[in-house]
Design a protein around this motif. Structure first.
Motif, short mmCIF file in Angstrom:
data_model
loop_
_atom_site.label_atom_id
_atom_site.label_comp_id
_atom_site.label_asym_id
_atom_site.label_seq_id
_atom_site.Cartn_x
_atom_site.Cartn_y
_atom_site.Cartn_z
N LYS A 149 -10.70 13.24 -8.73
CA LYS A 149 -9.18 13.30 -8.59
C LYS A 149 -8.36 12.70 -9.39
N GLN A 203 -15.29 11.06 -5.73
CA GLN A 203 -14.10 11.53 -5.48
C GLN A 203 -12.84 10.97 -6.24
N GLY A 256 0.64 -1.04 -0.07
CA GLY A 256 0.10 -0.01 0.00
C GLY A 256 0.92 1.33 0.13
N GLY A 276 -5.07 0.32 3.69
CA GLY A 276 -6.49 1.15 3.78
C GLY A 276 -7.65 0.78 4.09
N GLN A 305 -5.67 6.80 -1.46
CA GLN A 305 -7.09 7.43 -1.56
C GLN A 305 -6.93 8.95 -1.50
N PHE A 306 -6.13 9.31 -0.64
CA PHE A 306 -6.33 10.80 0.03
C PHE A 306 -5.45 11.76 -1.10
N VAL A 363 -1.66 -7.44 -4.62
CA VAL A 363 -0.95 -8.35 -3.62
C VAL A 363 -2.15 -9.24 -3.21
N GLU A 392 -5.53 2.99 7.77
CA GLU A 392 -6.81 2.69 7.97
C GLU A 392 -7.19 1.07 8.07
N PRO A 410 -0.98 7.23 2.36
CA PRO A 410 -0.33 8.08 3.11
C PRO A 410 0.62 7.31 4.39
N ALA A 411 -0.08 6.09 4.72
CA ALA A 411 0.48 5.19 5.77
C ALA A 411 1.87 4.55 5.30
N ARG A 464 0.70 -3.44 -8.88
CA ARG A 464 0.94 -5.04 -8.43
C ARG A 464 -0.26 -5.26 -7.30
N ASP A 476 2.12 -1.47 -4.56
CA ASP A 476 0.55 -0.87 -4.71
C ASP A 476 -0.20 -1.24 -6.14
N SER A 477 -1.30 -1.25 -5.62
CA SER A 477 -1.99 -1.76 -7.17
C SER A 477 -2.38 -0.43 -7.96
N ALA A 504 -5.94 10.73 6.55
CA ALA A 504 -4.81 10.47 6.17
C ALA A 504 -3.72 11.19 7.27
#
Ligand SMILES: Cc1cc2nc3c(=O)[nH]c(=O)nc-3n(C[C@H](O)[C@H](O)[C@H](O)COP(=O)(O)OP(=O)(O)OC[C@H]3O[C@@H](n4cnc5c(N)ncnc54)[C@H](O)[C@@H]3O)c2cc1C
Length: 472
Positions: free
Chosen positions: A155, A151, A13, A128, A44-45, A92, A316, A16-17, A90, A36-37, A323
């Motif tokens: 974005k 959203q 992921g 997340g 998201q943020f 997972v 999350e 932010p985290a 990717r 990350d996919s 975030a």
């Protein structure tokens, strides 16, 4: 199969985290791979327009864009220096725990048919959360989208889901969604919140300890007022109308018990309904690794460690909280991993700033959680012909028959009798709806894999299928 070099840490992921965890660990000298996919970091943020769209002002739809720019610059510097490998696209599907290390199994790209693996000594799960949407008559009509989905379109794709929108449901995410749609040119015909934000006053002492969050809320509130968006609290969407596509929604007021107040229904013409009823953490990878859950969240200790040695979780996945909290948890996880890989405890002085942000924001979101909840009796308005499980097209009537006629008393039996939750999403979308209509607890489903996996990938030698697919 592509086999990557062995790393100290694999972060799953790049929101932010995950980015904060990777940066903290890399700053402390660890070799990190983030998988990350998505095609870009940000989660998201900090979702950004696709590069090919040539957005000239990507910051226009963002809050705290400067923070992202500095995180991204640090990430790029680590990538260029070879300390962080950022692997995009990717998906997972499983993390396999071998004696002293982990193999992360992923599928590549949009087709998700080609496998890839990364091995590492430790793993941070920063996957997340996802939106919760409860069913109501008409919710499957084209034009009804999730609030976060609207959203994400805005974005990531710079597109509006329609010209005249109603934003409805419950929770703070509705505010940036309505403000963002309006700023991009949509008319917001109504903002419908089922909770009563006045109840937040009961948590005044917690709220005032988070002035930045209050200012953020006030900023969105002012944006809605400036655009004269009609806001109705203690209201809910009762039905979406249209033939072939959304044409209007009916909204109604709620009484103190969360039931529709008779005689208050009102029809609002619109071509888009952006609707959401909160969020749920992504826990599939953690559950497949046997990490304990705390309610619906991955349970972690003060260092963001799960109870499975070598596995940390942040953001999350460990509880919905936005975030800034995700970043603080990611930083603590990254610092902890870097220290623990060297056999030491993390220096309390380097953790303390992130820890105090975490303490404040966890208290803030716990207060928010008590106020923003779907109407207690929402399931009563779901008519028998409403499709609740969209993948398997199971209606509320079939679910009620499974309970009332066939004696099903839990989600698993409802699933076996009706196929609700057996389709592509494996209940990720419909489980809260099915449980609400059935009147049974929304148990956290344990899924063997976090993504659908092609059989030929599962059958490849070295893959975990034979040993691990025995879960429910
Ligand atoms: C659709 C949506 C839109 C949102 N928009 C906003 C907004 O505008 N404003 C706001 O304040 N909050 C928004 N949120 C809330 C947002 O989730 C948090 O504020 C914040 O992004 C959480 O950070 P995180 O790092 O924990 O998770 P995320 O930002 O969700 O990052 C998780 C990352 O993990 C990746 N991932 C998950 N599972 C896998 C897997 N199996 N394999 C590979 N990668 C995986 C995802 O692609 C994602 O990039 C939104 C949430 C959603 C679901």
């Amino acid at each position: 199969m592509n086999s990557a070099e062995h790393q100290d840490l694999a972060v799953i992921g790049a929101g932010p985290a995950g980015v904060a965890a990777a940066l903290a660990a890399a700053d402390a000298g660890a070799r990190v791979t983030i998988l990350d996919s998505a095609p870009q970091a940000g989660g998201q943020f900090y979702r950004r327009p696709a590069a090919g769209l040539g957005a000239r002002r990507p910051q226009a739809l963002h809050h705290a864009w400067g923070t992202w720019q500095s995180l991204n610059a640090r990430l790029r510097a680590h990538v260029e220096a070879g300390r962080v490998r950022h692997v995009t696209d990717r998906h997972v599907w499983f993390v396999e725990r071998l004696e002293t290390r982990f193999t992360v199994h992923a599928l590549i790209g949009p087709e998700q048919t080609e496998p890839d693996t990364v091995t590492a000594d430790a793993v941070v799960l920063a996957t997340g959360g996802y939106e919760k949407v409860l069913p109501f008559p008409g919710w499957t009509l084209p034009g009804v989208v999730t609030a976060g989905g609207a959203q994400a379109m805005l974005k990531g794709g710079l597109v509006l889901p329609g010209r005249t929108a109603v934003v409805a449901g419950t929770g703070p995410l509705l505010m940036p969604v309505a403000a963002g749609l309006a700023a991009a040119g949509a008319t917001i015909a109504a903002y419908i919140e089922s909770a009563d934000p006045k109840s937040l006053a009961r948590h005044a002492s917690t709220l005032v300890r988070n002035p930045a969050k209050l200012a953020e809320g006030a900023q969105y509130g002012a944006a809605l007022a400036r655009r004269r968006i009609p806001v109705r609290t203690r209201h809910t969407v009762v039905r979406a109308h249209g033939t072939g596509r959304l044409e209007a929604v009916t909204v109604a007021a709620l009484d103190a018990d969360g039931r529709i107040r008779p005689g208050t229904a009102r029809r609002i013409p619109c071509d888009t309904l952006a609707v959401g009823h909160g969020m749920l953490p992504h826990t599939d990878l953690a559950q497949a690794l046997d990490c304990t859950l705390d309610g619906v969240n991955v349970a972690v200790d003060d260092e963001q460690r799960t109870d499975v040695p070598g596995v940390w979780a942040a953001g999350e996945a460990t509880g919905i909280g936005g975030a800034v909290l995700s970043r603080a948890e990611g930083e603590i996880a990254g610092l902890s991993v870097a220290a623990r890989l060297l056999g030491a405890a993390p220096d309390p002085r380097v953790l303390s700033a992130a820890e105090s942000v975490r303490t404040r924001l966890r208290a803030f979101f716990a207060a928010i959680d008590t106020v923003y909840a779907p109407p207690a009796h929402w399931a009563e308005s779901v008519t028998d012909d409403t499709v609740v499980c969209r993948c398997e097209e199971v209606t509320a009537g079939e679910i009620r028959e499974a309970v009332d006629g066939l004696g099903a008393g839990d989600l698993r039996t409802v699933k076996l009798l009706t196929r609700a939750g057996m389709g592509w999403c494996q209940g990720r979308v419909c489980a809260p709806g099915v449980a609400g209509v059935a009147g049974c607890p929304a148990d956290t489903a344990r899924r063997p894999f976090a993504r659908p996996v092609p059989l030929d990938v599962l059958a490849q030698p070295g893959n975990p299928s034979r040993n691990e697919a025995s879960h429910d």
